[in-house]
Write a protein that holds these residues in place. Sequence first.
Motif, PDB file in Angstrom:
ATOM      1  N   ILE A  16      36.731 120.848  92.390  1.00 21.54           N
ATOM      2  CA  ILE A  16      38.093 120.406  92.358  1.00 21.54           C
ATOM      3  C   ILE A  16      38.722 120.066  91.244  1.00 21.54           C
ATOM      4  CG2 ILE A  16      38.396 119.872  94.581  1.00 21.54           C
ATOM      5  CD1 ILE A  16      38.022 117.072  93.776  1.00 21.54           C
ATOM      6  N   THR A  17      40.020 120.413  90.921  1.00 18.87           N
ATOM      7  CA  THR A  17      40.804 119.811  89.452  1.00 18.87           C
ATOM      8  C   THR A  17      42.034 119.316  89.986  1.00 18.87           C
ATOM      9  OG1 THR A  17      40.241 121.937  88.864  1.00 18.87           O
ATOM     10  CG2 THR A  17      41.260 120.890  87.461  1.00 18.87           C
ATOM     11  N   ALA A  18      41.653 118.155  89.164  1.00 21.42           N
ATOM     12  CA  ALA A  18      43.232 117.521  89.043  1.00 21.42           C
ATOM     13  C   ALA A  18      44.628 118.296  88.158  1.00 21.42           C
ATOM     14  CB  ALA A  18      42.702 116.384  88.880  1.00 21.42           C
ATOM     15  N   ILE A  19      45.854 119.031  88.790  1.00 19.86           N
ATOM     16  CA  ILE A  19      46.377 119.757  88.386  1.00 19.86           C
ATOM     17  C   ILE A  19      47.940 118.908  88.856  1.00 19.86           C
ATOM     18  CG2 ILE A  19      45.677 122.013  88.195  1.00 19.86           C
ATOM     19  CD1 ILE A  19      47.102 122.186  90.230  1.00 19.86           C
ATOM     20  N   GLY A  20      48.271 117.795  89.502  1.00 23.45           N
ATOM     21  CA  GLY A  20      49.114 116.849  89.637  1.00 23.45           C
ATOM     22  C   GLY A  20      49.393 115.445  89.047  1.00 23.45           C
ATOM     23  N   GLN A  21      50.604 114.380  89.132  1.00 25.63           N
ATOM     24  CA  GLN A  21      50.299 114.173  88.945  1.00 25.63           C
ATOM     25  C   GLN A  21      49.792 112.395  88.739  1.00 25.63           C
ATOM     26  OE1 GLN A  21      52.981 114.152  86.271  1.00 25.63           O
ATOM     27  NE2 GLN A  21      52.266 116.144  86.629  1.00 25.63           N
ATOM     28  N   PRO A  22      49.816 111.755  87.560  1.00 25.07           N
ATOM     29  CA  PRO A  22      48.761 110.853  87.804  1.00 25.07           C
ATOM     30  C   PRO A  22      49.262 109.195  89.455  1.00 25.07           C
ATOM     31  CG  PRO A  22      49.365 110.641  86.297  1.00 25.07           C
ATOM     32  CD  PRO A  22      50.336 111.494  86.605  1.00 25.07           C
ATOM     33  N   ASN A  23      48.471 108.841  90.551  1.00 23.98           N
ATOM     34  CA  ASN A  23      48.440 108.558  91.592  1.00 23.98           C
ATOM     35  C   ASN A  23      49.335 109.400  92.690  1.00 23.98           C
ATOM     36  OD1 ASN A  23      48.263 105.552  89.880  1.00 23.98           O
ATOM     37  ND2 ASN A  23      50.181 105.836  89.666  1.00 23.98           N
ATOM     38  N   GLN A  24      48.894 110.616  92.350  1.00 24.19           N
ATOM     39  CA  GLN A  24      49.471 111.371  93.775  1.00 24.19           C
ATOM     40  C   GLN A  24      48.061 110.948  94.173  1.00 24.19           C
ATOM     41  OE1 GLN A  24      51.350 114.981  91.947  1.00 24.19           O
ATOM     42  NE2 GLN A  24      52.286 114.790  93.505  1.00 24.19           N
ATOM     43  N   SER A  25      47.723 111.655  95.368  1.00 18.43           N
ATOM     44  CA  SER A  25      45.872 112.053  95.993  1.00 18.43           C
ATOM     45  C   SER A  25      46.333 112.839  96.959  1.00 18.43           C
ATOM     46  CB  SER A  25      46.716 110.494  97.430  1.00 18.43           C
ATOM     47  OG  SER A  25      45.836 109.647  96.184  1.00 18.43           O
ATOM     48  N   ALA A  26      45.240 113.558  97.334  1.00 16.14           N
ATOM     49  CA  ALA A  26      44.554 114.185  98.381  1.00 16.14           C
ATOM     50  C   ALA A  26      43.674 114.597  99.213  1.00 16.14           C
ATOM     51  CB  ALA A  26      44.650 115.267  97.584  1.00 16.14           C
ATOM     52  N   GLY A  27      43.923 114.600 100.835  1.00 10.76           N
ATOM     53  CA  GLY A  27      42.397 114.822 101.409  1.00 10.76           C
ATOM     54  C   GLY A  27      41.790 115.740 101.315  1.00 10.76           C
ATOM     55  N   PHE A  28      40.324 115.857 101.161  1.00 14.10           N
ATOM     56  CA  PHE A  28      39.623 116.930 101.469  1.00 14.10           C
ATOM     57  C   PHE A  28      38.917 116.867 102.928  1.00 14.10           C
ATOM     58  CE2 PHE A  28      40.569 116.175  96.747  1.00 14.10           C
ATOM     59  CZ  PHE A  28      40.923 117.511  96.462  1.00 14.10           C
ATOM     60  N   TYR A  29      39.002 117.769 103.881  1.00 13.56           N
ATOM     61  CA  TYR A  29      38.969 118.433 104.887  1.00 13.56           C
ATOM     62  C   TYR A  29      37.470 119.377 104.602  1.00 13.56           C
ATOM     63  CZ  TYR A  29      42.407 115.597 105.977  1.00 13.56           C
ATOM     64  OH  TYR A  29      42.821 114.650 106.448  1.00 13.56           O
TER      65      TYR A  29
END
Length: 575
Positions: A452-465
């Motif tokens: 996975i690579t972080a492409i969003g903005q700081p403090n954005q989150s995502a759950g992984f399933y």
Amino acid sequence: MKKGLRFLSFSLVMSLLFLCLQGFAPSTGSISFHCAKFLNEYQEVNMWQRTPYFFTVENGVTLTATSSDDSVIRAEMVEDPETKGYIMYLTGFKGREVASITVTASDGYSVTSEVVVFGEQPYTISTDVTDDFTIAKGNAYILKVHCVYADTQTANSPSVVSDNENIIKATIMDYEPTADHDFFFRIEPVGDVGQSATLSIGGTVIHLHERLCTVTIGENKDLRLDTTTTHNCDTGDTYRFIAYTSSDVAPTVSTDDRYATTKLEGTVPGGYLYSVKALYPGTADVFARLNGETASFIIDIRIPSIISDTPSIIQLEPGKSYTYKLSVKGILKPKFMADLPEVFSIQKVNQIGNDYYVTVSAKPNTQGGSYFIATFPTSSDRSIFPVYVGFISTPKTSGVIPKSDTTDNFYLKQGKSYTFRLTNVNTFVSGTPGVFTTQLAKKSGNDSFYKITAIGQPNQSAGFYMAASNQPSQKVCVVTIQAPPSTKACTSDTTTPFSVKSGATYRFKITAPDGTVPAFSVGTGGVFLTKLFSHTGNDYYFEIKAIGKPGSSAGIYTILPGQQPQKQCVVSVAS
């Protein structure tokens, strides 16, 4: 040095020199008690501290203690059950002054010593009333107390104490001061007409008080209410009461509009009919005023209650539905929701009177659990604290078990990558698009490596399933894009150690930086329960309740998103 202080210091020195030469005052009778500390040439006590002196006594001898000036030093003598002796507590109230303390035994033997007070008063305190006054039965007086601590880090709420709560009761109305450092106390007569009690004021941390005034219970000549005790009701309820008077003019009735509103409904034989509508959970005074007389009662507004026909925890197979029957007390209409909407959804709500039939459905291809919650939006656009209806979980499936080498939530810097090692997994997805990219890097037997690579903005989150073949998805963890280092921090109105009696509560005011919502946590489990009491702007009011054993303690922490926990203070449980 100023001339007055030079003279005062000289006076103290001469007093102490005189004491050293003279010793203590002559005593009568044989020596029947002893305290090595009290027999010194002179005594020193710090202002606003209770200094103990331990006395041993002969069998059958009792002791008393008196001060030559209680406004300078107060003396308290109590029996010590452990040593079979006595403990004398000396409390200084006026710095740089002297008083004589006399200890007298029941056989006539006595010792007198001069005591000097050192230190400064830790706060300034005043009230809008200092003279003795009378409150009519069925009425109340709102006492304003102005209190400012010299140390701004000290808990800054004062206290008002009645020497007989069965006659006059004193209750603080809000632990948070106004911008002018004013606090308000409800002074309520609960005894009979003609009875009196004395009020004292002081600081809550130090628990030392000075006499304020005496309050006597009287009675109105004309105005009275048909309700004199606390009325308990639910949010949204309307309560009607009568103000009896011979006047042709209706009394003026008011209450705290943060919690309730009042309205004149009309006339009735002997008086006037009013209604009070409960708007929001809390406690408010309802006051009626006419021709210089006042009458009042309290309205205590509860959070609406829900009675469910279903056990508190149920299991639902993925894709299956279940219908709750929920009986709601009060007239407010609830809204139902899932704490984690990825686990289940609200399919249908039917209302029959105060009963609600709510059909919930477990999401396909899911595995886990979520709270089932009801909220009660009001006309003032405020939502009442959530009521937890139950907990819904989906069972684990048999067969191949998917595994991940990473299950804890973590942070990842913007632009950086992380690789998961997954076993027996066919699919691996992000629950929030646009925050991370997901790529299968390689496979090795039953293991899959997803990058996975972080492409969003700081403090954005995502759950992984992840999911095995023909099985529902299950949550792996939550990954948050790490924000740049921040100097933002929460501030608390209480940062020094203190204690709370077992079963009692204490409320913290936590001020968070703009745009952030703090978490509130206790470092040691089983010592305190916590809840968010209210929220205004950047101020969050968290309440703790002491449930642990006396002597146990816990650290109080606040946490801002993306930051480490911040310790505010340590709280102990007192007996």
